[in-house]
Write a protein that holds these residues in place. Structure first.
Motif, PDB file in Angstrom:
ATOM      1  N   MET A   1       0.840  -1.174   0.000  1.00  0.00           N
ATOM      2  CA  MET A   1       0.000   0.000   0.000  1.00  0.00           C
ATOM      3  C   MET A   1       0.889   1.243   0.000  1.00  0.00           C
ATOM      4  O   MET A   1       1.914   1.249   0.668  1.00  0.00           O
ATOM      5  N   PHE A   2       0.505   2.248  -0.738  1.00  0.00           N
ATOM      6  CA  PHE A   2       1.270   3.488  -0.886  1.00  0.00           C
ATOM      7  C   PHE A   2       2.673   3.206  -1.421  1.00  0.00           C
ATOM      8  O   PHE A   2       3.671   3.735  -0.930  1.00  0.00           O
ATOM      9  N   ASP A   3       2.724   2.363  -2.453  1.00  0.00           N
ATOM     10  CA  ASP A   3       4.004   2.005  -3.036  1.00  0.00           C
ATOM     11  C   ASP A   3       4.040   2.213  -4.547  1.00  0.00           C
ATOM     12  O   ASP A   3       4.900   1.677  -5.234  1.00  0.00           O
ATOM     13  N   LYS A   4       3.080   3.014  -5.034  1.00  0.00           N
ATOM     14  CA  LYS A   4       3.043   3.279  -6.472  1.00  0.00           C
ATOM     15  C   LYS A   4       2.418   4.649  -6.720  1.00  0.00           C
ATOM     16  O   LYS A   4       1.915   5.283  -5.804  1.00  0.00           O
ATOM     17  N   GLN A   5       2.459   5.052  -7.961  1.00  0.00           N
ATOM     18  CA  GLN A   5       1.900   6.333  -8.382  1.00  0.00           C
ATOM     19  C   GLN A   5       0.435   6.459  -7.957  1.00  0.00           C
ATOM     20  O   GLN A   5      -0.303   5.483  -7.949  1.00  0.00           O
ATOM     21  N   TYR A   6       0.039   7.675  -7.591  1.00  0.00           N
ATOM     22  CA  TYR A   6      -1.365   7.962  -7.288  1.00  0.00           C
ATOM     23  C   TYR A   6      -1.865   8.946  -8.334  1.00  0.00           C
ATOM     24  O   TYR A   6      -1.140   9.851  -8.731  1.00  0.00           O
ATOM     25  N   ARG A   7      -3.109   8.775  -8.750  1.00  0.00           N
ATOM     26  CA  ARG A   7      -3.643   9.611  -9.808  1.00  0.00           C
ATOM     27  C   ARG A   7      -4.941  10.268  -9.368  1.00  0.00           C
ATOM     28  O   ARG A   7      -5.892   9.587  -9.007  1.00  0.00           O
ATOM     29  N   PHE A   8      -4.947  11.605  -9.397  1.00  0.00           N
ATOM     30  CA  PHE A   8      -6.183  12.361  -9.239  1.00  0.00           C
ATOM     31  C   PHE A   8      -6.839  12.412 -10.607  1.00  0.00           C
ATOM     32  O   PHE A   8      -6.167  12.628 -11.610  1.00  0.00           O
ATOM     33  N   LYS A   9      -8.155  12.241 -10.654  1.00  0.00           N
ATOM     34  CA  LYS A   9      -8.858  12.238 -11.932  1.00  0.00           C
ATOM     35  C   LYS A   9     -10.006  13.233 -11.924  1.00  0.00           C
ATOM     36  O   LYS A   9     -10.516  13.615 -10.873  1.00  0.00           O
ATOM     37  N   GLY A  10     -10.431  13.606 -13.138  1.00  0.00           N
ATOM     38  CA  GLY A  10     -11.614  14.437 -13.316  1.00  0.00           C
ATOM     39  C   GLY A  10     -11.506  15.783 -12.623  1.00  0.00           C
ATOM     40  O   GLY A  10     -10.464  16.432 -12.659  1.00  0.00           O
ATOM     41  N   ARG A  11     -12.593  16.182 -11.971  1.00  0.00           N
ATOM     42  CA  ARG A  11     -12.621  17.506 -11.335  1.00  0.00           C
ATOM     43  C   ARG A  11     -11.582  17.623 -10.236  1.00  0.00           C
ATOM     44  O   ARG A  11     -11.062  18.707  -9.978  1.00  0.00           O
ATOM     45  N   HIS A  12     -11.244  16.512  -9.598  1.00  0.00           N
ATOM     46  CA  HIS A  12     -10.224  16.562  -8.544  1.00  0.00           C
ATOM     47  C   HIS A  12      -8.846  16.848  -9.127  1.00  0.00           C
ATOM     48  O   HIS A  12      -8.045  17.548  -8.515  1.00  0.00           O
ATOM     49  N   ALA A  13      -8.567  16.351 -10.319  1.00  0.00           N
ATOM     50  CA  ALA A  13      -7.311  16.673 -11.000  1.00  0.00           C
ATOM     51  C   ALA A  13      -7.256  18.167 -11.307  1.00  0.00           C
ATOM     52  O   ALA A  13      -6.213  18.812 -11.107  1.00  0.00           O
ATOM     53  N   LEU A  14      -8.355  18.721 -11.775  1.00  0.00           N
ATOM     54  CA  LEU A  14      -8.401  20.161 -12.056  1.00  0.00           C
ATOM     55  C   LEU A  14      -8.203  20.968 -10.781  1.00  0.00           C
ATOM     56  O   LEU A  14      -7.494  21.985 -10.784  1.00  0.00           O
ATOM     57  N   ARG A  15      -8.802  20.523  -9.710  1.00  0.00           N
ATOM     58  CA  ARG A  15      -8.687  21.247  -8.434  1.00  0.00           C
ATOM     59  C   ARG A  15      -7.269  21.150  -7.867  1.00  0.00           C
ATOM     60  O   ARG A  15      -6.736  22.125  -7.339  1.00  0.00           O
ATOM     61  N   VAL A  16      -6.648  19.981  -7.981  1.00  0.00           N
ATOM     62  CA  VAL A  16      -5.256  19.834  -7.535  1.00  0.00           C
ATOM     63  C   VAL A  16      -4.368  20.758  -8.349  1.00  0.00           C
ATOM     64  O   VAL A  16      -3.473  21.410  -7.798  1.00  0.00           O
ATOM     65  N   ASP A  17      -4.609  20.833  -9.641  1.00  0.00           N
ATOM     66  CA  ASP A  17      -3.834  21.724 -10.504  1.00  0.00           C
ATOM     67  C   ASP A  17      -3.958  23.171 -10.024  1.00  0.00           C
ATOM     68  O   ASP A  17      -2.958  23.889  -9.941  1.00  0.00           O
ATOM     69  N   GLN A  18      -5.155  23.598  -9.671  1.00  0.00           N
ATOM     70  CA  GLN A  18      -5.335  24.970  -9.210  1.00  0.00           C
ATOM     71  C   GLN A  18      -4.729  25.193  -7.830  1.00  0.00           C
ATOM     72  O   GLN A  18      -4.199  26.270  -7.549  1.00  0.00           O
ATOM     73  N   LEU A  19      -4.786  24.188  -6.974  1.00  0.00           N
ATOM     74  CA  LEU A  19      -4.205  24.317  -5.637  1.00  0.00           C
ATOM     75  C   LEU A  19      -2.678  24.388  -5.667  1.00  0.00           C
ATOM     76  O   LEU A  19      -2.063  24.933  -4.758  1.00  0.00           O
ATOM     77  N   THR A  20      -2.062  23.841  -6.725  1.00  0.00           N
ATOM     78  CA  THR A  20      -0.599  23.861  -6.831  1.00  0.00           C
ATOM     79  C   THR A  20      -0.091  24.916  -7.798  1.00  0.00           C
ATOM     80  O   THR A  20       1.129  25.076  -7.942  1.00  0.00           O
ATOM     81  N   SER A  21      -0.981  25.624  -8.459  1.00  0.00           N
ATOM     82  CA  SER A  21      -0.567  26.660  -9.418  1.00  0.00           C
ATOM     83  C   SER A  21      -0.217  27.956  -8.697  1.00  0.00           C
ATOM     84  O   SER A  21      -0.745  28.248  -7.626  1.00  0.00           O
ATOM     85  N   ALA A  22       0.659  28.726  -9.314  1.00  0.00           N
ATOM     86  CA  ALA A  22       1.009  30.041  -8.764  1.00  0.00           C
ATOM     87  C   ALA A  22      -0.210  30.942  -8.868  1.00  0.00           C
ATOM     88  O   ALA A  22      -0.836  31.049  -9.911  1.00  0.00           O
ATOM     89  N   PHE A  23      -0.549  31.586  -7.755  1.00  0.00           N
ATOM     90  CA  PHE A  23      -1.682  32.507  -7.771  1.00  0.00           C
ATOM     91  C   PHE A  23      -1.235  33.962  -7.886  1.00  0.00           C
ATOM     92  O   PHE A  23      -2.048  34.856  -8.037  1.00  0.00           O
ATOM     93  N   ASP A  24       0.062  34.171  -7.828  1.00  0.00           N
ATOM     94  CA  ASP A  24       0.626  35.511  -7.990  1.00  0.00           C
ATOM     95  C   ASP A  24       1.747  35.417  -9.018  1.00  0.00           C
ATOM     96  O   ASP A  24       2.790  34.819  -8.752  1.00  0.00           O
ATOM     97  N   GLY A  25       1.511  35.983 -10.187  1.00  0.00           N
ATOM     98  CA  GLY A  25       2.481  35.900 -11.266  1.00  0.00           C
ATOM     99  C   GLY A  25       3.813  36.534 -10.922  1.00  0.00           C
ATOM    100  O   GLY A  25       4.865  36.095 -11.391  1.00  0.00           O
ATOM    101  N   GLU A  26       3.791  37.549 -10.096  1.00  0.00           N
ATOM    102  CA  GLU A  26       5.023  38.267  -9.748  1.00  0.00           C
ATOM    103  C   GLU A  26       5.908  37.460  -8.795  1.00  0.00           C
ATOM    104  O   GLU A  26       7.089  37.276  -9.030  1.00  0.00           O
ATOM    105  N   SER A  27       5.329  36.981  -7.709  1.00  0.00           N
ATOM    106  CA  SER A  27       6.126  36.258  -6.709  1.00  0.00           C
ATOM    107  C   SER A  27       6.114  34.746  -6.922  1.00  0.00           C
ATOM    108  O   SER A  27       6.880  34.031  -6.280  1.00  0.00           O
ATOM    109  N   LYS A  28       5.250  34.257  -7.802  1.00  0.00           N
ATOM    110  CA  LYS A  28       5.088  32.823  -8.069  1.00  0.00           C
ATOM    111  C   LYS A  28       4.631  32.057  -6.829  1.00  0.00           C
ATOM    112  O   LYS A  28       4.920  30.868  -6.659  1.00  0.00           O
TER     113      LYS A  28
END
Length: 183
Positions: free
Chosen positions: A1-28
């Motif tokens: 268990m917890f020994d391989k890749q994990y994949r977020f799918k669908g709307r959760h993948a989109l949300r993870v992308d937004q949670l990890t994206s820079a929200f301030d272009g200047e300071s990143k």
């Protein structure tokens, strides 16, 4: 268990992308630096907020492929101890999933990975936690200050909701009581 890749799918993948994206272009500046940071925390957030979510298969309309965000296997393996701790904690505390205390202990320590439903329950909490994090930190935010305010409000709410009843005096009393009884 917890020994391989994990994949977020669908709307959760989109949300993870937004949670990890820079929200301030200047300071990143980012709320989360990596997908693994969300994975290791989302299960606990989902559990504490009582939120689960089923697997979502929202597709990109341009490619007709399900949205994906991966947590690389080496990151999962590196975080295996923390993930296992979270899994065990949830299996021990989730009385709605399993009412019998002995069975919860078995799920947490004796029969790990034997029951696919246990892993699915954990993953449902992960997805539910992603939803909570997205709603609390991203929704309604436009400017960098909005993200900072959302983060501050979430931390304050979390503190009030889960830590307001705990005081230093109570902790000290418990420590003194335990030490006194064990002497």
């Amino acid at each position: 268990m917890f020994d391989k890749q994990y994949r977020f799918k669908g709307r959760h993948a989109l949300r993870v992308d937004q949670l990890t994206s820079a929200f301030d272009g200047e300071s990143k500046a980012q709320l989360f630096g990596r997908n693994i940071d969300i994975y290791t925390n989302a299960s606990l957030i989902g559990f504490l907020y009582g939120r689960t979510a089923e697997l979502d298969n929202t597709k990109n309309p341009e490619t007709n492929q399900v949205y994906n965000q991966n947590v690389m296997g080496d990151r999962v393996i590196y975080s295996q101890e923390e993930l296992m701790f979270n899994f065990r904690l949830i299996m021990l505390l989730d009385k709605l999933y399993e009412a019998d205390e002995d069975k919860r202990i078995d799920k947490a320590f004796r029969h790990i990975g034997e029951n696919p439903e246990d892993e699915e329950r954990f993953d449902n909490y992960v997805r539910g936690g992603v939803d909570v994090l997205y709603e609390k930190l991203i929704e309604g935010a436009i400017e960098p200050d909005d993200y900072i305010n959302n983060l501050y409000e979430f931390v304050e709410e979390f503190q009030d909701r889960f830590n307001s009843d705990i005081s230093e005096e109570v902790i000290l009393q418990l420590c003194i009581k335990d030490n006194w009884e064990n002497s």
